[in-house]
Design a protein around this motif. Structure first.
Motif, PDB file in Angstrom:
ATOM      1  N   ARG A 103       0.761  -1.022  -0.104  1.00 33.31           N
ATOM      2  CA  ARG A 103      -0.076  -0.483   0.097  1.00 33.31           C
ATOM      3  C   ARG A 103       0.725   1.042   0.012  1.00 33.31           C
ATOM      4  NH1 ARG A 103      -5.783  -0.549   2.760  1.00 33.31           N
ATOM      5  NH2 ARG A 103      -7.035  -1.777   1.309  1.00 33.31           N
ATOM      6  N   LEU A 104       0.445   2.253  -0.907  1.00 31.63           N
ATOM      7  CA  LEU A 104       1.517   3.301  -0.793  1.00 31.63           C
ATOM      8  C   LEU A 104      -0.505   4.667  -0.481  1.00 31.63           C
ATOM      9  CD1 LEU A 104       4.004   4.669  -1.876  1.00 31.63           C
ATOM     10  CD2 LEU A 104       2.439   5.145  -4.029  1.00 31.63           C
ATOM     11  N   THR A 105       0.965   5.163   0.734  1.00 28.97           N
ATOM     12  CA  THR A 105      -0.674   6.091   0.835  1.00 28.97           C
ATOM     13  C   THR A 105      -0.005   7.301   1.280  1.00 28.97           C
ATOM     14  OG1 THR A 105       0.875   6.086   3.448  1.00 28.97           O
ATOM     15  CG2 THR A 105      -1.255   4.483   2.604  1.00 28.97           C
ATOM     16  N   PHE A 106      -0.894   8.438   1.022  1.00 35.01           N
ATOM     17  CA  PHE A 106      -0.486  10.115   1.157  1.00 35.01           C
ATOM     18  C   PHE A 106      -1.947  10.577   1.174  1.00 35.01           C
ATOM     19  CE2 PHE A 106      -1.153   8.122  -3.021  1.00 35.01           C
ATOM     20  CZ  PHE A 106      -1.714   9.248  -3.686  1.00 35.01           C
ATOM     21  N   TRP A 107      -1.199  12.235   1.681  1.00 35.50           N
ATOM     22  CA  TRP A 107      -2.671  13.163   1.521  1.00 35.50           C
ATOM     23  C   TRP A 107      -2.844  13.731   0.426  1.00 35.50           C
ATOM     24  CZ3 TRP A 107      -5.580  12.753   5.458  1.00 35.50           C
ATOM     25  CH2 TRP A 107      -4.709  12.253   7.200  1.00 35.50           C
ATOM     26  N   GLY A 108      -4.120  13.815   0.337  1.00 34.70           N
ATOM     27  CA  GLY A 108      -4.993  14.774  -1.702  1.00 34.70           C
ATOM     28  C   GLY A 108      -5.617  15.592  -1.441  1.00 34.70           C
ATOM     29  N   ILE A 109      -6.425  16.174  -2.321  1.00 32.39           N
ATOM     30  CA  ILE A 109      -7.570  16.415  -2.106  1.00 32.39           C
ATOM     31  C   ILE A 109      -7.834  15.860  -2.800  1.00 32.39           C
ATOM     32  CG2 ILE A 109      -8.479  19.298  -2.723  1.00 32.39           C
ATOM     33  CD1 ILE A 109      -6.690  19.931  -1.142  1.00 32.39           C
ATOM     34  N   LEU A 214       2.921  10.122  -7.835  1.00 32.40           N
ATOM     35  CA  LEU A 214       4.462  10.975  -7.347  1.00 32.40           C
ATOM     36  C   LEU A 214       5.737  10.846  -7.235  1.00 32.40           C
ATOM     37  CD1 LEU A 214       2.672   8.791  -3.207  1.00 32.40           C
ATOM     38  CD2 LEU A 214       2.110  11.013  -4.776  1.00 32.40           C
ATOM     39  N   TYR A 215       5.577   9.948  -8.687  1.00 26.79           N
ATOM     40  CA  TYR A 215       6.731  10.072  -9.344  1.00 26.79           C
ATOM     41  C   TYR A 215       8.038   9.136  -7.941  1.00 26.79           C
ATOM     42  CZ  TYR A 215       5.889  14.432 -11.791  1.00 26.79           C
ATOM     43  OH  TYR A 215       5.285  15.807 -12.284  1.00 26.79           O
ATOM     44  N   LEU A 216       7.513   8.011  -7.916  1.00 31.23           N
ATOM     45  CA  LEU A 216       8.864   7.024  -7.388  1.00 31.23           C
ATOM     46  C   LEU A 216       8.661   5.851  -7.983  1.00 31.23           C
ATOM     47  CD1 LEU A 216       5.983   6.817  -3.728  1.00 31.23           C
ATOM     48  CD2 LEU A 216       8.131   8.447  -4.337  1.00 31.23           C
ATOM     49  N   PRO A 217       9.803   4.967  -7.907  1.00 30.06           N
ATOM     50  CA  PRO A 217      10.173   3.945  -8.395  1.00 30.06           C
ATOM     51  C   PRO A 217       8.843   3.439  -8.949  1.00 30.06           C
ATOM     52  CG  PRO A 217      11.884   4.602  -6.525  1.00 30.06           C
ATOM     53  CD  PRO A 217      10.488   5.767  -6.365  1.00 30.06           C
ATOM     54  N   GLU A 218       9.121   2.533  -9.666  1.00 23.77           N
ATOM     55  CA  GLU A 218       7.798   1.533 -10.389  1.00 23.77           C
ATOM     56  C   GLU A 218       7.402   0.245  -9.244  1.00 23.77           C
ATOM     57  OE1 GLU A 218       6.889  -2.459 -13.344  1.00 23.77           O
ATOM     58  OE2 GLU A 218       8.941  -0.486 -13.422  1.00 23.77           O
ATOM     59  N   ASP A 219       8.698  -0.268  -8.129  1.00 29.57           N
ATOM     60  CA  ASP A 219       8.054  -1.119  -7.026  1.00 29.57           C
ATOM     61  C   ASP A 219       8.629  -0.600  -5.522  1.00 29.57           C
ATOM     62  OD1 ASP A 219       7.673  -3.457  -6.728  1.00 29.57           O
ATOM     63  OD2 ASP A 219       9.373  -4.663  -6.551  1.00 29.57           O
ATOM     64  N   SER A 220       7.998   0.631  -5.346  1.00 26.55           N
ATOM     65  CA  SER A 220       8.058   1.166  -3.713  1.00 26.55           C
ATOM     66  C   SER A 220       6.534   1.183  -3.309  1.00 26.55           C
ATOM     67  CB  SER A 220       8.417   2.507  -4.546  1.00 26.55           C
ATOM     68  OG  SER A 220       7.856   3.594  -5.199  1.00 26.55           O
ATOM     69  N   SER A 221       6.791   0.710  -1.762  1.00 24.45           N
ATOM     70  CA  SER A 221       5.059   1.276  -1.420  1.00 24.45           C
ATOM     71  C   SER A 221       5.967   1.811  -0.090  1.00 24.45           C
ATOM     72  CB  SER A 221       4.645  -0.182  -1.057  1.00 24.45           C
ATOM     73  OG  SER A 221       5.426  -0.822  -0.164  1.00 24.45           O
ATOM     74  N   SER A 222       4.463   2.074   0.716  1.00 26.87           N
ATOM     75  CA  SER A 222       5.065   3.296   2.099  1.00 26.87           C
ATOM     76  C   SER A 222       4.932   1.689   3.004  1.00 26.87           C
ATOM     77  CB  SER A 222       3.206   3.331   2.281  1.00 26.87           C
ATOM     78  OG  SER A 222       3.265   4.337   1.659  1.00 26.87           O
ATOM     79  N   PHE A 223       4.428   0.959   2.474  1.00 24.52           N
ATOM     80  CA  PHE A 223       4.388  -0.741   3.441  1.00 24.52           C
ATOM     81  C   PHE A 223       3.302  -1.687   2.875  1.00 24.52           C
ATOM     82  CE2 PHE A 223       0.433   1.434   5.072  1.00 24.52           C
ATOM     83  CZ  PHE A 223      -0.815  -0.240   4.628  1.00 24.52           C
ATOM     84  N   LEU A 224       4.009  -2.904   3.555  1.00 26.75           N
ATOM     85  CA  LEU A 224       3.322  -4.066   2.794  1.00 26.75           C
ATOM     86  C   LEU A 224       2.566  -4.565   4.399  1.00 26.75           C
ATOM     87  CD1 LEU A 224       6.360  -6.607   1.540  1.00 26.75           C
ATOM     88  CD2 LEU A 224       4.487  -5.552   0.376  1.00 26.75           C
ATOM     89  N   ALA A 225       0.899  -4.967   4.135  1.00 26.55           N
ATOM     90  CA  ALA A 225       0.325  -5.238   4.983  1.00 26.55           C
ATOM     91  C   ALA A 225       0.358  -6.969   4.923  1.00 26.55           C
ATOM     92  CB  ALA A 225      -1.051  -4.484   4.680  1.00 26.55           C
ATOM     93  N   VAL A 226      -0.032  -7.603   5.897  1.00 25.62           N
ATOM     94  CA  VAL A 226       0.486  -9.287   6.351  1.00 25.62           C
ATOM     95  C   VAL A 226      -0.430  -9.967   6.909  1.00 25.62           C
ATOM     96  CG1 VAL A 226       1.753 -11.139   7.203  1.00 25.62           C
ATOM     97  CG2 VAL A 226       3.159  -8.654   6.128  1.00 25.62           C
ATOM     98  N   SER A 227      -1.579 -10.424   6.056  1.00 26.59           N
ATOM     99  CA  SER A 227      -2.696 -11.189   6.568  1.00 26.59           C
ATOM    100  C   SER A 227      -1.586 -12.344   7.212  1.00 26.59           C
ATOM    101  CB  SER A 227      -3.982 -11.314   6.004  1.00 26.59           C
ATOM    102  OG  SER A 227      -4.927 -12.744   6.368  1.00 26.59           O
ATOM    103  N   LEU A 228      -2.122 -12.618   8.383  1.00 22.12           N
ATOM    104  CA  LEU A 228      -1.738 -14.388   8.382  1.00 22.12           C
ATOM    105  C   LEU A 228      -2.386 -15.443   8.723  1.00 22.12           C
ATOM    106  CD1 LEU A 228       0.107 -12.839  12.346  1.00 22.12           C
ATOM    107  CD2 LEU A 228       1.146 -13.327   9.776  1.00 22.12           C
ATOM    108  N   VAL A 229      -1.966 -16.312   8.441  1.00 22.68           N
ATOM    109  CA  VAL A 229      -2.833 -17.875   8.581  1.00 22.68           C
ATOM    110  C   VAL A 229      -3.299 -17.990  10.857  1.00 22.68           C
ATOM    111  CG1 VAL A 229      -2.209 -20.357   9.225  1.00 22.68           C
ATOM    112  CG2 VAL A 229      -0.898 -18.536   7.589  1.00 22.68           C
ATOM    113  N   PRO A 230      -4.724 -18.151  10.225  1.00 21.25           N
ATOM    114  CA  PRO A 230      -5.062 -17.882  11.838  1.00 21.25           C
ATOM    115  C   PRO A 230      -4.968 -19.144  12.385  1.00 21.25           C
ATOM    116  CG  PRO A 230      -7.057 -19.045   9.576  1.00 21.25           C
ATOM    117  CD  PRO A 230      -5.762 -19.242   9.311  1.00 21.25           C
TER     118      PRO A 230
END
Length: 412
Positions: A103-109, A214-230
């Motif tokens: 996910r890539l997060t930022f503020w906008g209008i 945002l003029y960011l590299p192709e494989d960039s993100s703010s963070f990775l979100a992970v879902s765990l096995v139950p």
């Protein structure tokens, strides 16, 4: 011992009205304790599921930093994850991982023809995001199917006066502090059950389009979100991921969802423990009722207690007799209260409690609150009420046992 048990049973039979009232209070205490504990567990589970599946994921992985991160405020030190795809592949090799998405997060209008509003933008990968954020549901239109697609909450769509198919302009500031914009088409409206109040501040777009914006590299993100096995604990998995990524040369920050949820976690904890405040008031009333009934009973039986002491009954046996009476009465009343409460909770776990108004959906964690039926909760409630009743009874019982035979026999 047989004599004490027989005497205790006889005394309970002799004071039927008073014991019935005392037993009714204990019954209501046990009944309310079961409902309060179950309600707290139910709300916590519903809101937790909503937060994890709609906003945070079980874990978030981002570039290492010492600062506080809170998902609602998009707090960041300006660093971005690089080589996100390679990191995803590494995490998927761990048996605790169910799914991973960037996910890539930022503020906008967002600007429409006649209105505009500030939003928190979450740029997502359409192929993997639903695997982690399964609680984010499309209520109208479609999920992201085009590069210039946009998802809005229902409240944001109302504010802007738009519907699926309409076009909006997104303006934002790039990390290099340039102003940039992009035209996006509303593809759908979304809702996260239980936490819509928080998701209403977000809008969702394709992560590839956001990187260009945002003029960011192709494989960039703010963070990775992970879902765990139950069944996997977040802290256990976080430690394992830190070790796994460190061995591969990554220096990352791995946060369990509670550490980044901020105000959301605070709301969940408050919703869980608020029923306990009401239960505390009920227990105080029960304590006063038990103490009052026991004191009156002991005052009426002072001469009887004096006779027992004069006949050689030990003080600890007198104390045990009074506590035995309370224990038998409390055990029966608490047992019935727990059974009645358990039956109600079991029924509510099947049919649920509908939210009477939309505002209550947040407190319920959804449109219906399904109670959690738990045998440990029933056992804990029974033991707690029994122990509570005996504790309340102990002090007047000890006072009665401390009388001398002469003092007791002289009482009018």
């Amino acid at each position: 011992m047989r004599f004490l048990v027989g005497t205790a049973v006889a005394n309970l039979r002799r004071q039927k009205r008073r014991n019935l009232l005392t037993g009714l209070m204990i019954f209501l205490g046990a009944f309310n304790m079961v409902l309060s504990f179950s309600y707290g567990q139910s709300v916590e589970r519903a809101l937790t599921n909503g937060a994890v599946k709609g906003l945070t994921g079980h874990l978030q992985i981002r570039p290492y930093s010492e600062g506080k991160i809170e998902v609602m405020y998009l707090e960041t030190d300006g660093k971005f994850l690089a080589a996100t795809g390679r990191l995803q592949e590494l995490l998927l090799t761990h048996p605790a991982t169910a799914a991973v998405t960037p996910r890539l997060t930022f503020w906008g209008i967002l600007a429409a023809e006649n209105a505009e509003t500030g939003v928190a933008m979450a740029a997502v990968a359409p192929a993997t995001d639903p695997l982690v954020f399964s609680g984010l549901k499309v209520t109208k239109g479609n999920f992201l199917t085009r590069r210039d697609g946009l998802l809005l909450s229902e409240s944001t769509a109302r504010t802007l006066g738009v519907k699926p198919g309409d076009e909006l302009l997104l303006l934002t500031q790039t990390p290099d502090e340039y102003l940039n914009g992009i035209n996006l088409v509303v593809e759908g409206l979304v809702k996260a059950e239980g936490i819509s109040l928080f998701v209403d501040y977000f809008a969702y777009m394709d992560i590839a389009a956001a990187r260009d914006l945002l003029y960011l590299p192709e494989d960039s993100s703010s963070f990775l979100a992970v879902s765990l096995v139950p069944g996997v604990k977040e802290k256990t998995a976080a430690a394992a991921y830190r070790s796994l990524t460190a061995r591969e040369g990554w220096r990352l920050r791995v946060d369990p969802w509670r550490d980044v949820a901020g105000i959301i976690n605070g709301v969940i904890m408050a919703a869980k423990f608020l029923p306990g405040a009401g239960l505390g008031v009920i227990l105080l009333v029960i304590a006063a009722g038990i103490a009052n009934a026991l004191l009156i009973s002991l005052l009426e039986r002072t001469k009887e207690i004096g006779t027992l002491l004069a006949l050689g009954t030990k003080r600890r046996e007198v104390l045990g007799l009074i506590l035995l009476e309370t224990g038998v009465l409390s055990g029966i009343a608490a047992g019935l209260g727990v059974l009645a409460g358990g039956a109600v909770v079991f029924w509510l776990s099947r049919v649920g409690v509908p939210a009477p108004v939309e505002a209550m959906e947040f407190a319920f964690g959804g449109s219906r609150l399904y109670f959690v039926f738990s045998l440990p909760v029933l056992a804990l409630s029974f033991a707690a009420i029994l122990l509570f009743s005996l504790t309340v009874a102990f002090f007047p019982a000890r006072r009665a046992a401390a009388l001398t035979p002469v003092e007791a026999l002289r009482e009018e």
